[in-house]
Design a protein around this motif. Structure first.
Motif, PDB file in Angstrom:
ATOM      1  N   SER A  19       0.715  -1.011  -0.049  1.00  0.00           N
ATOM      2  CA  SER A  19      -0.062  -0.149  -0.004  1.00  0.00           C
ATOM      3  C   SER A  19       0.972   1.276   0.164  1.00  0.00           C
ATOM      4  O   SER A  19       1.866   1.083   0.464  1.00  0.00           O
ATOM      5  N   GLY A  20       0.382   2.403  -0.362  1.00  0.00           N
ATOM      6  CA  GLY A  20       0.979   3.767  -0.356  1.00  0.00           C
ATOM      7  C   GLY A  20       1.755   4.002  -1.837  1.00  0.00           C
ATOM      8  O   GLY A  20       2.240   5.012  -1.686  1.00  0.00           O
ATOM      9  N   TRP A  21       1.534   3.242  -2.649  1.00  0.00           N
ATOM     10  CA  TRP A  21       2.434   3.527  -4.007  1.00  0.00           C
ATOM     11  C   TRP A  21       1.380   3.612  -5.296  1.00  0.00           C
ATOM     12  O   TRP A  21       1.907   3.842  -6.298  1.00  0.00           O
ATOM     13  N   ARG A  22       0.217   3.757  -5.025  1.00  0.00           N
ATOM     14  CA  ARG A  22      -0.836   3.926  -6.045  1.00  0.00           C
ATOM     15  C   ARG A  22      -0.666   5.022  -6.805  1.00  0.00           C
ATOM     16  O   ARG A  22      -0.925   5.174  -8.037  1.00  0.00           O
ATOM     17  N   GLU A  23      -0.383   6.215  -6.358  1.00  0.00           N
ATOM     18  CA  GLU A  23      -0.027   7.486  -6.895  1.00  0.00           C
ATOM     19  C   GLU A  23       1.052   7.342  -8.077  1.00  0.00           C
ATOM     20  O   GLU A  23       1.246   8.050  -8.708  1.00  0.00           O
ATOM     21  N   LEU A  24       1.984   6.344  -7.906  1.00  0.00           N
ATOM     22  CA  LEU A  24       2.904   5.993  -9.016  1.00  0.00           C
ATOM     23  C   LEU A  24       2.545   5.005  -9.867  1.00  0.00           C
ATOM     24  O   LEU A  24       3.458   4.456 -10.597  1.00  0.00           O
ATOM     25  N   GLY A  25       1.270   4.395  -9.740  1.00  0.00           N
ATOM     26  CA  GLY A  25       0.856   3.593 -10.646  1.00  0.00           C
ATOM     27  C   GLY A  25       1.365   2.078 -10.215  1.00  0.00           C
ATOM     28  O   GLY A  25       1.060   0.961 -11.106  1.00  0.00           O
ATOM     29  N   ILE A  26       1.549   1.944  -8.949  1.00  0.00           N
ATOM     30  CA  ILE A  26       1.834   0.519  -8.543  1.00  0.00           C
ATOM     31  C   ILE A  26       0.702  -0.057  -7.593  1.00  0.00           C
ATOM     32  O   ILE A  26       0.407   0.777  -6.524  1.00  0.00           O
ATOM     33  N   MET A 245     -10.157  -6.791  -8.719  1.00  0.00           N
ATOM     34  CA  MET A 245      -9.585  -7.648  -7.924  1.00  0.00           C
ATOM     35  C   MET A 245      -8.169  -7.193  -7.535  1.00  0.00           C
ATOM     36  O   MET A 245      -7.701  -6.046  -7.518  1.00  0.00           O
ATOM     37  N   ALA A 246      -7.353  -8.165  -6.851  1.00  0.00           N
ATOM     38  CA  ALA A 246      -6.159  -7.428  -5.964  1.00  0.00           C
ATOM     39  C   ALA A 246      -5.295  -6.992  -7.190  1.00  0.00           C
ATOM     40  O   ALA A 246      -4.254  -6.103  -6.662  1.00  0.00           O
ATOM     41  N   ASP A 247      -5.081  -7.699  -8.513  1.00  0.00           N
ATOM     42  CA  ASP A 247      -4.093  -7.092  -9.364  1.00  0.00           C
ATOM     43  C   ASP A 247      -4.406  -5.887 -10.127  1.00  0.00           C
ATOM     44  O   ASP A 247      -3.962  -5.693 -11.265  1.00  0.00           O
ATOM     45  N   ALA A 248      -5.609  -5.468  -9.715  1.00  0.00           N
ATOM     46  CA  ALA A 248      -6.120  -4.132 -10.671  1.00  0.00           C
ATOM     47  C   ALA A 248      -5.268  -3.157 -10.709  1.00  0.00           C
ATOM     48  O   ALA A 248      -4.442  -2.927 -10.060  1.00  0.00           O
ATOM     49  N   GLN A 249      -5.423  -2.531 -11.909  1.00  0.00           N
ATOM     50  CA  GLN A 249      -4.832  -1.202 -11.992  1.00  0.00           C
ATOM     51  C   GLN A 249      -5.200  -0.258 -11.111  1.00  0.00           C
ATOM     52  O   GLN A 249      -6.177  -0.418 -10.291  1.00  0.00           O
ATOM     53  N   THR A 250      -4.627   0.836 -10.990  1.00  0.00           N
ATOM     54  CA  THR A 250      -4.657   1.791 -10.260  1.00  0.00           C
ATOM     55  C   THR A 250      -5.837   2.985 -10.532  1.00  0.00           C
ATOM     56  O   THR A 250      -6.125   3.668  -9.689  1.00  0.00           O
ATOM     57  N   THR A 251      -5.805   3.089 -11.894  1.00  0.00           N
ATOM     58  CA  THR A 251      -6.929   4.185 -12.316  1.00  0.00           C
ATOM     59  C   THR A 251      -7.882   3.541 -13.422  1.00  0.00           C
ATOM     60  O   THR A 251      -7.542   2.563 -13.865  1.00  0.00           O
ATOM     61  N   GLY A 252      -9.098   4.075 -13.706  1.00  0.00           N
ATOM     62  CA  GLY A 252      -9.897   3.355 -14.632  1.00  0.00           C
ATOM     63  C   GLY A 252     -10.886   4.439 -15.044  1.00  0.00           C
ATOM     64  O   GLY A 252     -11.011   5.504 -14.093  1.00  0.00           O
ATOM     65  N   GLY A 253     -11.475   4.375 -16.292  1.00  0.00           N
ATOM     66  CA  GLY A 253     -12.447   5.432 -16.594  1.00  0.00           C
ATOM     67  C   GLY A 253     -13.932   5.045 -16.883  1.00  0.00           C
ATOM     68  O   GLY A 253     -14.753   5.948 -17.207  1.00  0.00           O
ATOM     69  N   TYR A 254     -14.190   3.762 -16.458  1.00  0.00           N
ATOM     70  CA  TYR A 254     -15.780   3.524 -16.394  1.00  0.00           C
ATOM     71  C   TYR A 254     -16.485   3.778 -15.103  1.00  0.00           C
ATOM     72  O   TYR A 254     -15.802   4.042 -13.838  1.00  0.00           O
ATOM     73  N   PRO A 255     -17.800   4.107 -15.373  1.00  0.00           N
ATOM     74  CA  PRO A 255     -18.505   4.397 -14.370  1.00  0.00           C
ATOM     75  C   PRO A 255     -18.616   3.345 -13.223  1.00  0.00           C
ATOM     76  O   PRO A 255     -18.671   2.179 -13.647  1.00  0.00           O
ATOM     77  N   LYS A 256     -18.782   3.763 -11.819  1.00  0.00           N
ATOM     78  CA  LYS A 256     -18.669   2.585 -10.781  1.00  0.00           C
ATOM     79  C   LYS A 256     -20.167   2.693 -10.234  1.00  0.00           C
ATOM     80  O   LYS A 256     -20.445   3.818  -9.594  1.00  0.00           O
ATOM     81  N   ILE A 257     -20.767   1.481 -10.180  1.00  0.00           N
ATOM     82  CA  ILE A 257     -22.155   1.522  -9.426  1.00  0.00           C
ATOM     83  C   ILE A 257     -22.068   1.017  -8.022  1.00  0.00           C
ATOM     84  O   ILE A 257     -23.061   1.371  -7.182  1.00  0.00           O
ATOM     85  N   ALA A 258     -21.100   0.162  -7.421  1.00  0.00           N
ATOM     86  CA  ALA A 258     -20.928  -0.041  -6.308  1.00  0.00           C
ATOM     87  C   ALA A 258     -19.670  -0.450  -6.071  1.00  0.00           C
ATOM     88  O   ALA A 258     -18.614  -0.522  -6.700  1.00  0.00           O
ATOM     89  N   THR A 259     -19.330  -0.836  -4.776  1.00  0.00           N
ATOM     90  CA  THR A 259     -17.863  -1.288  -4.330  1.00  0.00           C
ATOM     91  C   THR A 259     -18.299  -2.442  -3.158  1.00  0.00           C
ATOM     92  O   THR A 259     -19.069  -2.096  -2.318  1.00  0.00           O
ATOM     93  N   VAL A 260     -17.679  -3.521  -3.357  1.00  0.00           N
ATOM     94  CA  VAL A 260     -17.890  -4.815  -2.584  1.00  0.00           C
ATOM     95  C   VAL A 260     -17.415  -4.413  -1.034  1.00  0.00           C
ATOM     96  O   VAL A 260     -16.128  -3.746  -0.972  1.00  0.00           O
TER      97      VAL A 260
END
Length: 309
Positions: A19-26, A245-260
């Motif tokens: 954790s703590g590295w998402r701003e760098l795309g990790i 899931m766990a290996d997901a990218q850090t950013t995306g552009g699709y609309p989000k309907i929910a969060t598990v």
């Protein structure tokens, strides 16, 4: 060391992720079923975040070079120690030279092989987790191969054989509305919560793809890429939801309907291809209840693991 004698599955070293590295795309990486990883580690008297080997569906054969307690959690595996059957959520002690064979997952998707002391691979950016896309963590940042020798640490040469209750399975997963929930039609909101969704075989550690009735927006929506995380439910133009899931990218552009709900991510991960799931709307009280139930379960394992000897 633990030597990989044979492998017919995707398997990798995972802890609870970085954790703590998402701003760098990790991304986070880490166990797909965090609760099962914690349960296994506690059963062999490790810290909850100790590195384990995550095995996906298929088989693996390993040999231990010293006496070591171990267990398998997560998926229910057909498994044998020197030809004798062993069972998930039980702690055993393997003797030096013994061979552990994981044949196949009979129930669930992701199994965790935890050993007392954990697997001692280098920590990169604060985690031992394998991120196959960036090449970080684990053994050379990749899935395990035949012939690999995975470093281990001896803490106890033997512990008593004990078993604990497995994590309860269910085909209902709790979620909460996300930021673009109100951009979907009332009918699509109803469908999301009331219809059954089928997990597609194209799903993997990056995302779980579901098939069902198409979810529609009230109007076209142009969005810039934005932060996403494990559990985010995105809806691409085809209307079929994808849960990151766990290996997901850090950013995306699709609309989000929910969060598990994070307490249910492991249960979601264990759904088999073709499995049917319904999503239930969780309020704050339900979220707190789910987390409390998980904590009670882990504390029960912690108590049993230390009282047995």
């Amino acid at each position: 060391m633990m030597k990989i004698l044979d492998i017919q599955a995707l398997a990798s070293v995972q802890d609870l992720g970085r954790s703590g590295w998402r701003e760098l795309g990790i991304g986070q990486a880490g166990a797909m079923d965090p609760l099962a990883l914690k349960a296994g580690n506690l059963l062999v008297r490790n810290e909850e975040n100790a590195a384990a080997v995550e095995v996906i569906l298929g088989g693996m054969t390993v040999q231990f070079d010293y006496d070591t307690p171990f267990c398998i959690t997560g998926a229910f595996y057909e498994a044998y120690l020197d030809g004798e059957p062993i069972y998930s959520y039980w702690r055993y002690t393997a003797k030096a030279g013994q061979i552990l064979t994981l044949v196949r997952a009979k129930i669930g998707m992701y199994g965790y092989l935890c050993i007392c002391g954990g697997f001692q691979v280098p920590h990169e950016l604060g985690s031992a987790s394998t991120d196959n896309r960036t090449g970080l963590g684990g053994i050379e940042g990749r899935y395990l191969r035949q012939g690999d020798a995975v470093p281990t640490l001896t803490r106890h040469n033997t512990l008593s054989t004990i078993g604990v209750a497995p994590i309860a399975w269910r085909n209902t997963i709790y979620a909460v509305p996300s930021s673009e929930y109100d951009a979907f039609t009332a009918e699509s909101q109803r469908l999301w919560w009331q219809r059954t969704w089928i997990l597609q075989g194209s799903s993997d550690r990056m995302g779980y793809r579901f098939k069902g009735e198409s979810l529609q927006l009230k109007a076209p929506l142009e969005m810039l890429s934005h932060a996403i995380q494990f559990g985010t439910v995105q809806v691409p133009p085809n209307g079929q939801p994808i849960i990151l899931m766990a290996d997901a990218q850090t950013t995306g552009g699709y609309p989000k309907i929910a969060t598990v709900v994070s307490a249910d991510l492991g249960r979601l991960a264990q759904v088999r291809f073709g499995g049917e799931i319904k999503f239930y709307l969780a309020d704050m009280q339900t979220v707190e209840k789910l987390h409390k139930e998980n904590d009670i379960y882990l504390n029960h394992i912690r108590r049993i693991a230390y009282e047995a000897d």
